[in-house]
Design an enzyme around this catalytic site. Structure first.
Site, PDB file in Angstrom:
ATOM      1  CB  THR A   1      -0.922   0.040   1.241  1.00  0.00           C
ATOM      2  OG1 THR A   1      -0.113   0.289   2.401  1.00  0.00           O
ATOM      3  CG2 THR A   1      -1.660  -1.271   1.403  1.00  0.00           C
ATOM      4  NE  ARG A   2      -1.176   7.366  -1.313  1.00  0.00           N
ATOM      5  CZ  ARG A   2      -1.290   8.455  -0.552  1.00  0.00           C
ATOM      6  NH1 ARG A   2      -0.236   9.224  -0.334  1.00  0.00           N
ATOM      7  NH2 ARG A   2      -2.449   8.785  -0.003  1.00  0.00           N
ATOM      8  CE  LYS A   3      -3.364   2.157   5.428  1.00  0.00           C
ATOM      9  NZ  LYS A   3      -4.125   1.211   6.284  1.00  0.00           N
ATOM     10  CB  THR A   4       5.565   4.339   2.148  1.00  0.00           C
ATOM     11  OG1 THR A   4       4.972   5.453   1.450  1.00  0.00           O
ATOM     12  CG2 THR A   4       5.301   3.076   1.340  1.00  0.00           C
TER      13      THR A   4
ATOM     14  CG  HIS B   1       4.759  -1.276   3.499  1.00  0.00           C
ATOM     15  ND1 HIS B   1       4.247  -0.112   3.986  1.00  0.00           N
ATOM     16  CD2 HIS B   1       3.809  -1.800   2.691  1.00  0.00           C
ATOM     17  CE1 HIS B   1       3.029   0.073   3.493  1.00  0.00           C
ATOM     18  NE2 HIS B   1       2.734  -0.949   2.708  1.00  0.00           N
TER      19      HIS B   1
END
Length: 290
Positions: free
Chosen positions: A132-135, A273
């Site tokens: 996902t974009r939860k970086t 991640h």
């Protein structure tokens, strides 16, 4: 310490990626380098050791840290002894923590990604597994790179990639069709539109409005599978092309429980991640007498 396939993932990196390395070094040593004073500038060699099992990922970042400092990295390719670095002693230690932190984080994500993918495949899932974009802000490039090395899809990279319409977008525009229509008016034909839905009714609205991907958010178990199958059956002969995505709370331990079915095209997760265990590395200088 295993490596990825022969694919050179470094070729994916944008021309500007290396600009962040001096910033990392400046953050880690903003004033006096006391340790560097102690060891001095005599030429030395250090060995990069892998201290835990995993997939090696992030070498471009590791190499660039030491290139900026005027050191030379040589690849060993052994399972434990990964590389050697040659340069001034103080510069080897100046780049040590920045390089190791980056390598450990990237390799940890690659390893977690591969384990998750293997678990999904073992459970019979044939579709796409995506991160996902939860970086981490400022560190997204490294984390997305690790996902790719680990074999999973990086999903959308940023807000300018695929258009994702979540609950806030729907509430702000008043309805799913209105949100999709607004997005399509500027996204054109080149960007997919992914709509997060909370019910079968919203899913139908999104499909009929022309969304490309329907995210069945926080649905699980037989409810998820029944809903996914029902949507595919309903629109099988209606000329609608769309993908169904399962997302929300999916982890390594539960990926096989109610998320695997031929009607589901994508499983997206942040478990690969966020809170991912790093792969352990150390950099050891050879004794001065060597």
């Amino acid at each position: 310490m295993s490596t990825s396939s022969a694919a050179n993932f470094a070729d994916l990196l944008p021309p500007s990626w290396a600009q962040v390395i001096p910033q990392w070094l400046a953050e880690d040593c903003p004033s006096f380098d006391y340790g560097g004073f102690v060891v001095g500038s005599a030429p030395r060699e250090a060995t990069l050791w892998a201290k835990s099992a995993g997939i090696l990922a992030g070498r471009p970042f590791f190499d660039e840290v030491f290139r900026v400092l005027g050191c030379e990295v040589g690849k060993k390719g052994e399972k434990v002894k990964v590389a050697t670095v040659k340069g001034e002693a103080r510069k080897l230690l100046l780049g040590e923590r920045v390089a190791l932190n980056t390598l450990a984080r990237c390799s940890g994500i690659a390893t977690a990604s591969r384990r998750f993918l293997d678990a999904a495949r073992a459970a019979g899932f044939k579709g796409i597994v995506a991160g996902t974009r939860k970086t981490t802000p400022g560190f997204r490039l490294v984390e997305k790179y690790g996902m790719l090395v680990g074999g999973v899809d990086a999903h959308r990279y940023d807000l300018s990639s695929m258009v994702m319409l979540k609950d806030n977008h729907i509430w702000s525009t008043g309805s799913v069709p209105a949100a999709v229509a607004s997005a399509r008016s500027v996204a054109g034909f080149s960007l997919r539109i992914d709509v997060e839905v909370q019910s079968v009714q919203e899913a139908c609205e999104a499909i009929e409005a022309g969304a490309d991907v329907i995210m069945l958010d926080n649905m699980e178990g037989q409810t998820l599978i029944d809903n996914a199958r029902g949507l595919k059956e309903k629109y099988a002969n209606a000329g609608r092309q769309f993908l169904l995505e399962s997302s929300g709370g999916i982890e390594l331990g539960n990926v096989k429980d109610g998320h695997v079915d031929d009607a589901i095209d994508i499983i997206s997760t942040s478990a690969i991640h966020q809170s991912t265990q790093h792969v352990d590395f150390s950099l050891k200088l050879l004794p001065a007498s060597s």
